[in-house]
Design a protein around this motif. Structure first.
Motif, PDB file in Angstrom:
ATOM      1  N   ALA A 450       0.834  -1.204   0.000  1.00 54.05           N
ATOM      2  CA  ALA A 450       0.000   0.000   0.000  1.00 54.05           C
ATOM      3  C   ALA A 450       0.869   1.254   0.000  1.00 54.05           C
ATOM      4  O   ALA A 450       0.626   2.205  -0.757  1.00 54.05           O
ATOM      5  N   HIS A 451       1.902   1.263   0.837  1.00 55.34           N
ATOM      6  CA  HIS A 451       2.808   2.412   0.877  1.00 55.34           C
ATOM      7  C   HIS A 451       3.538   2.560  -0.459  1.00 55.34           C
ATOM      8  O   HIS A 451       3.679   3.686  -0.977  1.00 55.34           O
ATOM      9  N   ALA A 452       3.985   1.442  -1.012  1.00 55.81           N
ATOM     10  CA  ALA A 452       4.703   1.487  -2.292  1.00 55.81           C
ATOM     11  C   ALA A 452       3.810   2.024  -3.403  1.00 55.81           C
ATOM     12  O   ALA A 452       4.249   2.816  -4.243  1.00 55.81           O
ATOM     13  N   PHE A 453       2.541   1.614  -3.406  1.00 57.60           N
ATOM     14  CA  PHE A 453       1.612   2.100  -4.426  1.00 57.60           C
ATOM     15  C   PHE A 453       1.410   3.601  -4.302  1.00 57.60           C
ATOM     16  O   PHE A 453       1.432   4.333  -5.304  1.00 57.60           O
ATOM     17  N   ARG A 454       1.189   4.073  -3.089  1.00 58.09           N
ATOM     18  CA  ARG A 454       0.975   5.511  -2.899  1.00 58.09           C
ATOM     19  C   ARG A 454       2.195   6.308  -3.350  1.00 58.09           C
ATOM     20  O   ARG A 454       2.068   7.345  -4.025  1.00 58.09           O
ATOM     21  N   PHE A 455       3.379   5.822  -3.011  1.00 59.17           N
ATOM     22  CA  PHE A 455       4.608   6.529  -3.366  1.00 59.17           C
ATOM     23  C   PHE A 455       4.798   6.518  -4.886  1.00 59.17           C
ATOM     24  O   PHE A 455       5.177   7.524  -5.484  1.00 59.17           O
ATOM     25  N   GLY A 456       4.546   5.364  -5.488  1.00 61.22           N
ATOM     26  CA  GLY A 456       4.688   5.260  -6.936  1.00 61.22           C
ATOM     27  C   GLY A 456       3.683   6.131  -7.676  1.00 61.22           C
ATOM     28  O   GLY A 456       4.023   6.773  -8.682  1.00 61.22           O
ATOM     29  N   LEU A 457       2.444   6.178  -7.189  1.00 59.86           N
ATOM     30  CA  LEU A 457       1.418   6.971  -7.855  1.00 59.86           C
ATOM     31  C   LEU A 457       1.697   8.467  -7.716  1.00 59.86           C
ATOM     32  O   LEU A 457       1.408   9.240  -8.636  1.00 59.86           O
ATOM     33  N   MET A 458       2.272   8.884  -6.606  1.00 58.30           N
ATOM     34  CA  MET A 458       2.658  10.292  -6.474  1.00 58.30           C
ATOM     35  C   MET A 458       3.751  10.648  -7.477  1.00 58.30           C
ATOM     36  O   MET A 458       3.782  11.757  -8.022  1.00 58.30           O
ATOM     37  N   THR A 459       4.645   9.701  -7.746  1.00 53.79           N
ATOM     38  CA  THR A 459       5.674   9.932  -8.759  1.00 53.79           C
ATOM     39  C   THR A 459       5.044  10.086 -10.139  1.00 53.79           C
ATOM     40  O   THR A 459       5.406  10.972 -10.919  1.00 53.79           O
ATOM     41  N   ALA A 460       4.069   9.227 -10.446  1.00 47.87           N
ATOM     42  CA  ALA A 460       3.360   9.323 -11.721  1.00 47.87           C
ATOM     43  C   ALA A 460       2.612  10.654 -11.830  1.00 47.87           C
ATOM     44  O   ALA A 460       2.583  11.286 -12.893  1.00 47.87           O
ATOM     45  N   ALA A 461       1.997  11.075 -10.729  1.00 45.67           N
ATOM     46  CA  ALA A 461       1.287  12.354 -10.724  1.00 45.67           C
ATOM     47  C   ALA A 461       2.242  13.511 -10.981  1.00 45.67           C
ATOM     48  O   ALA A 461       1.879  14.504 -11.622  1.00 45.67           O
ATOM     49  N   GLY A 462       3.466  13.386 -10.491  1.00 51.87           N
ATOM     50  CA  GLY A 462       4.474  14.415 -10.747  1.00 51.87           C
ATOM     51  C   GLY A 462       4.780  14.554 -12.234  1.00 51.87           C
ATOM     52  O   GLY A 462       4.981  15.664 -12.741  1.00 51.87           O
ATOM     53  N   LEU A 463       4.804  13.432 -12.954  1.00 48.82           N
ATOM     54  CA  LEU A 463       5.032  13.484 -14.401  1.00 48.82           C
ATOM     55  C   LEU A 463       3.869  14.173 -15.115  1.00 48.82           C
ATOM     56  O   LEU A 463       4.081  14.969 -16.041  1.00 48.82           O
ATOM     57  N   VAL A 464       2.646  13.878 -14.687  1.00 45.62           N
ATOM     58  CA  VAL A 464       1.478  14.546 -15.273  1.00 45.62           C
ATOM     59  C   VAL A 464       1.534  16.043 -14.983  1.00 45.62           C
ATOM     60  O   VAL A 464       1.175  16.873 -15.826  1.00 45.62           O
ATOM     61  N   LEU A 465       2.009  16.390 -13.791  1.00 52.49           N
ATOM     62  CA  LEU A 465       2.138  17.805 -13.430  1.00 52.49           C
ATOM     63  C   LEU A 465       3.110  18.524 -14.361  1.00 52.49           C
ATOM     64  O   LEU A 465       2.883  19.682 -14.737  1.00 52.49           O
ATOM     65  N   ILE A 466       4.185  17.851 -14.754  1.00 50.78           N
ATOM     66  CA  ILE A 466       5.137  18.455 -15.700  1.00 50.78           C
ATOM     67  C   ILE A 466       4.444  18.761 -17.028  1.00 50.78           C
ATOM     68  O   ILE A 466       4.623  19.844 -17.608  1.00 50.78           O
ATOM     69  N   ALA A 467       3.639  17.810 -17.516  1.00 45.33           N
ATOM     70  CA  ALA A 467       2.900  18.043 -18.762  1.00 45.33           C
ATOM     71  C   ALA A 467       1.936  19.223 -18.603  1.00 45.33           C
ATOM     72  O   ALA A 467       1.768  20.036 -19.526  1.00 45.33           O
ATOM     73  N   LEU A 468       1.307  19.324 -17.434  1.00 47.97           N
ATOM     74  CA  LEU A 468       0.395  20.431 -17.166  1.00 47.97           C
ATOM     75  C   LEU A 468       1.133  21.766 -17.176  1.00 47.97           C
ATOM     76  O   LEU A 468       0.643  22.755 -17.747  1.00 47.97           O
ATOM     77  N   VAL A 469       2.307  21.808 -16.583  1.00 46.81           N
ATOM     78  CA  VAL A 469       3.114  23.033 -16.566  1.00 46.81           C
ATOM     79  C   VAL A 469       3.510  23.438 -17.980  1.00 46.81           C
ATOM     80  O   VAL A 469       3.494  24.622 -18.331  1.00 46.81           O
ATOM     81  N   VAL A 470       3.867  22.450 -18.811  1.00 43.13           N
ATOM     82  CA  VAL A 470       4.224  22.743 -20.212  1.00 43.13           C
ATOM     83  C   VAL A 470       3.045  23.389 -20.927  1.00 43.13           C
ATOM     84  O   VAL A 470       3.185  24.397 -21.625  1.00 43.13           O
ATOM     85  N   GLY A 471       1.848  22.809 -20.754  1.00 41.59           N
ATOM     86  CA  GLY A 471       0.660  23.366 -21.396  1.00 41.59           C
ATOM     87  C   GLY A 471       0.324  24.758 -20.899  1.00 41.59           C
ATOM     88  O   GLY A 471       0.000  25.653 -21.691  1.00 41.59           O
ATOM     89  N   LEU A 472       0.413  24.964 -19.583  1.00 41.32           N
ATOM     90  CA  LEU A 472       0.112  26.276 -19.015  1.00 41.32           C
ATOM     91  C   LEU A 472       1.124  27.319 -19.475  1.00 41.32           C
ATOM     92  O   LEU A 472       0.756  28.465 -19.782  1.00 41.32           O
ATOM     93  N   SER A 473       2.401  26.937 -19.540  1.00 38.86           N
ATOM     94  CA  SER A 473       3.432  27.867 -19.990  1.00 38.86           C
ATOM     95  C   SER A 473       3.160  28.340 -21.410  1.00 38.86           C
ATOM     96  O   SER A 473       3.317  29.522 -21.741  1.00 38.86           O
TER      97      SER A 473
END
Length: 486
Positions: A450-473
């Protein structure tokens, strides 16, 4: 003389069979993309059925993606030059034969080789689908067609584990995995017959000669070495211990730099280029490629770590694991169609809204897994995954449409091939990164999935956030230009 029914004519009139032809393309596109994800839940069955090792299992999954990614660009070039219908039929035939070979495999090595061939066939088919949409549709219809294609992408990615689990349940643990591949055979045969009747052939006078020099073999080799060197250490990150594997990234950088220099040289000499670098001067295309690369690195990893978590950490069956990701598939299917309808009016802001929804959905899924870490996590995460799925449909469909909207029809195949190569590289890189974080946390916490999944999914969310920043920029830059003009 061009006729009104000639797609390359200025007096072009819509082909009355275009929607039926699109249906054939979508079925084939679904089938090829499904094989990216459907195998994940079948790995334990394959291991039991033919005694595959962990390395064999890795190649069964990664080999398909590697071959798929390497063939996309050259296949797009062939389709542009010789006609998409012919290339489509060749790729479909190869895919059906390779699928049958996968299902009949008696040993791990045979299965790995058949999967590589299947990946090659998928890479041949994929750019033809996007190219045919460009060929058959114009204006608002093209947006709707790409919306349906994007819905197909989203559904195939998310439904793969569910369909794979159902087939394994029906076929049994030892041989159920074979039906994961056999199911492609009858579908492929029917699609081949339909494609012969419904997909229009390219007029003979518009075909280009495809001599070896026109194929740009040097460019093919340089790009192939670069992509392979980039993807290989990523997909094999868990199997190859030590840091020596990352030296391949140096080879990748040198090869890709040499590829760019070679393509520029070919352009200056007026010779045929494998990739027309002028495509990247089209702002909508270059931005779309960047967003697709980073976004696919984030969102495709969700299914990878989620199915591992619920199967190995919580004891879900393959079928139950597939059901757990169904909310994402449903949300993506509905919103992708809506996104295709809205993209002409809203443009890039729709992609930004979609990225924001995916990011919020991922973070909420992390919260659900924290609050309900036990067997009921599938229920707790259903709504957050639905939100993320809705967002994903608003990303893939509009981004695909906007990226290819200003691309000339005669270059649609190669442009689609480059775009999808970026998606495959992004997926491989994301799975390597998030997988390393996920498995590292499993080991560090002595099996706290459960801890590993949460940590891994936060990492994946960080990648999506990068794409969001690119679009907003990009949107902020566009707004500053408008304000400055005023």
């Amino acid at each position: 003389m061009a006729t009104p029914g000639d797609p390359f004519s200025d007096q072009y009139q819509p082909d009355p069979r275009r929607w039926k032809a699109l249906a054939v393309c979508l079925v084939v596109g679904f089938m090829t993309l499904l094989d990216v994800s459907i195998v994940n839940v079948a790995l334990p069955s394959i291991e039991q059925g033919i005694g595959a090792s962990s390395a064999d299992l890795s190649w069964i999954v990664s080999g398909y993606a590697l071959a798929f990614g390497l063939v996309l660009v050259p296949a797009g070039r062939v389709g542009d030059a010789r006609g998409r219908k012919t290339t489509f039929l060749v790729g479909l035939t190869l895919f059906v034969v390779a699928s049958a070979a996968c299902g009949l495999a008696q040993g791990p090595m045979t299965l790995v080789i058949a999967r590589l061939v299947q990946g090659v066939a998928g890479g041949i088919l994929s750019p033809q689908v996007s190219g045919l949409i460009q060929l058959l549709f114009r204006g608002a219809e093209r947006g709707r067609a790409f919306g349906m294609f994007a819905a197909t992408i989203g559904i195939s990615t998310a439904v793969g584990p569910l369909l794979g689990g159902a087939l394994i349940q029906l076929g049994g643990a030892e041989h159920g995995w074979r039906w994961v591949f056999f199911v492609n055979v009858p579908i492929g045969v029917v699609a081949f017959v339909a494609a012969l009747r419904l997909i229009p052939a390219r007029p003979a006078e518009t075909k280009q000669a495809l001599r070896l020099s026109s194929f740009d073999p040097v460019g093919v080799v340089l790009l192939g070495v670069g992509v392979l060197s980039l993807m290989l250490p990523m997909v094999q990150a868990q199997q190859w211990t030590g840091d020596a594997k990352w030296l391949l990234l140096i080879i990748a950088a040198v090869s890709i730099a040499a590829f760019v220099m070679w393509e520029r040289h070919q352009g200056r000499q007026g010779r045929q280029q494998l990739v027309d670098l002028s495509l990247f001067t089209i702002r909508s295309y270059s931005l779309g490629c960047m967003i697709a690369l980073v976004y696919f690195a984030g969102f495709t990893t969700v299914f990878f770590i989620y199915t591992l978590y619920v199967q190995q950490g919580l004891g879900y069956s393959a079928l139950m694991a597939g059901l757990a990701v169904t909310p994402f598939a449903l949300g993506s299917a509905v919103s992708a169609r809506v996104g295709g309808e809205l993209v002409e009016k809203t443009g890039r802001p729709l992609v930004i809204v979609g990225l924001a929804l995916v990011f919020v959905g991922m973070l909420t899924t992390v919260l659900a897994a924290y609050l309900v870490p036990g067997h009921n996590v599938g229920y707790a995460a259903a709504f957050p995954l639905l939100v993320a799925g809705v967002g994903s449909g608003l990303v893939i469909s509009p981004n695909l449409t906007l990226s290819l909207d200003k691309i000339p029809v005669t270059k649609a195949g190669i442009a689609g091939g480059v775009l999808q190569t970026g998606q495959r590289i992004g997926s491989a890189a994301g799975i390597a990164l998030v997988g390393a974080v996920f498995f590292g946390q499993v080991v560090a916490t002595h099996g706290d999935w459960a801890h590993a999944f949460r940590f891994g999914l936060m990492t994946a969310a960080g990648l999506v956030l990068i794409a969001l920043v690119v679009g907003l920029s990009d949107q902020f830059a566009e707004r500053r230009k408008v304000d400055a003009a005023v």
